[in-house]
Design an enzyme around this catalytic site. Structure first.
Site, short mmCIF file in Angstrom:
data_model
loop_
_atom_site.label_atom_id
_atom_site.label_comp_id
_atom_site.label_asym_id
_atom_site.label_seq_id
_atom_site.Cartn_x
_atom_site.Cartn_y
_atom_site.Cartn_z
N LYS A 105 -25.19 9.94 -84.95
CA LYS A 105 -25.19 10.61 -86.25
C LYS A 105 -25.61 9.69 -87.41
CE LYS A 105 -23.17 14.90 -85.48
NZ LYS A 105 -22.39 14.76 -84.28
N GLU A 163 -23.87 22.00 -73.26
CA GLU A 163 -22.73 22.28 -74.14
C GLU A 163 -21.49 22.56 -73.31
OE1 GLU A 163 -23.75 25.65 -76.58
OE2 GLU A 163 -24.21 26.91 -74.86
N ASP A 194 -22.26 29.23 -76.82
CA ASP A 194 -23.04 30.03 -77.79
C ASP A 194 -24.50 29.65 -77.80
OD1 ASP A 194 -21.72 27.63 -79.07
OD2 ASP A 194 -23.22 28.11 -80.59
N SER A 214 -24.14 10.41 -76.36
CA SER A 214 -24.26 10.61 -77.81
C SER A 214 -23.26 9.85 -78.65
CB SER A 214 -24.22 12.10 -78.13
OG SER A 214 -23.12 12.72 -77.51
#
Ligand SMILES: *Cc1c(COP(=O)(O)O)cnc(C)c1O
Length: 330
Positions: free
Chosen positions: A56, A211, A217, A311
């Site tokens: 990030k 995911e 979703d 990640s």
């Protein structure tokens, strides 16, 4: 049209030039055991070693470095369950800006402490009853701050895509191109950027988002052709507890991503144990999403060269120990 309709690999190349002086060159690691287990050749891009402990920081730097002098003078606001908050706080500190962070009150202690440690001003909310985006927007309006959301912003997406660019460049220089790229998926900032980079550098590379099973979703959105909204999913992958993809990330994902798969919390724990015991890596549950798919056998990657984004690595030691211990008993 939205800004993302013009989002392209050129944005990622520019982002990389912009952030290169500030980011860590994270290692790409391999493991014979992982290759045996998966019957593939796996290349792990270890963003757990990135500044602030997750990819990030790339998107945060790319966004803040494009602020005008006036924006810079007023500061940044964001909402995040942790890693984006730390990344924004760290980048803002580095660039001499004020950072206000809207954070759930049940966020992991290590992430709250780290955000404070980087000088971030924290405002807590209840993730099950309050709307973090509305709180962020209100703060932006009242205090003249610029809102940088955790994933649904072209500058954030471009920054995150630099992780795949680095991975593919480092792997391709040694041998053939990657056949697959597996990427953890929350709101899709990382996946949209990485998929754009992968398809530009190697159009034949299959890109798969991964995911949590409890929050599929993204998979349902890609298959149905419109953004599916869900309740906050109950999963140990706290960095992927998003309720929907973004209006910027979804079209890019539709354009460049081949499929979206899911893994269970039990598979994430197995992967955390694998990384700790075999590769001496401390990886947070969300950071294990892509690797868990590669090691699960659910995807046919036999004999293929597979890039896997790890990640992030931010997790309390006590929580890490507990997650691993709970499945040790049998
Ligand atoms: C934020 C985050 C993700 C998901 O990224 P998105 O851009 O929201 O899809 C995955 N892993 C870690 C460690 C994260 O912090």
């Amino acid at each position: 049209m939205t800004v993302s309709s013009t989002f392209s690999y050129a944005d990622i190349v520019l982002a990389h030039q912009r952030i290169l002086p500030y980011i860590q060159a994270t290692p790409v690691l391999t493991s014979n055991t992982a290759n045996q287990l998966s019957q593939a050749e796996l290349f792990f891009k270890c963003e757990s070693f990135q500044t602030s402990g997750a990819f990030k920081f790339r998107g945060a730097c790319n966004a803040l470095l494009q602020f005008t002098l006036e924006q810079k003078a007023r500061g940044v606001v964001t909402f995040s369950s942790g890693n984006h908050a730390q990344a924004i706080a760290k980048a803002a500190q580095q660039f001499g800006m004020r950072a206000v962070i809207v954070m759930p009150k049940d966020a992991p202690a290590i992430k709250v402490a780290a955000t404070r440690g980087y000088g971030g001003e924290i405002i807590f909310y209840d993730r099950y009853t309050e709307d973090r985006e509305a709180i962020g927007r209100q703060l932006a309006q009242e205090q003249g701050l610029t809102l940088i959301p955790p994933y649904d912003h072209p500058h954030v997406m471009a920054g995150q895509g630099t992780s795949a660019k680095e991975l593919i460049e480092s792997v391709s220089s040694s041998a053939a191109a990657l056949d697959y790229l597996l990427v953890p998926l929350g709101g899709g900032g990382l996946l949209s950027g990485c998929a754009t980079a992968a398809k530009a550098l190697n159009p034949l590379c299959k890109v798969i988002g991964v995911e949590p099973e409890a929050g599929n979703d993204g998979q349902r959105s890609l298959r149905s052709g419109s953004i599916v909204h869900i309740d906050t999913p109950n999963t140990i992958a706290d960095g992927a507890q998003t309720q929907h993809l973004g209006t910027h990330t979804f079209p890019v994902i539709q354009q460049h991503v081949d499929d979206i798969a899911t893994v269970s919390d039990a598979q994430l724990i197995d992967t955390m144990k694998f990384f700790a015991s075999r590769m001496k890596l401390m990886v947070e549950p969300t950071g294990c999403l892509a690797a868990a798919l590669a090691l699960s056998g659910a995807l046919d990657i036999k004999g293929k060269r597979v890039g896997v984004i790890i990640s992030g690595g931010n997790i309390d030691l006590s929580r890490f120990a507990k997650l691993i211990q709970d499945t040790e008993i049998n």
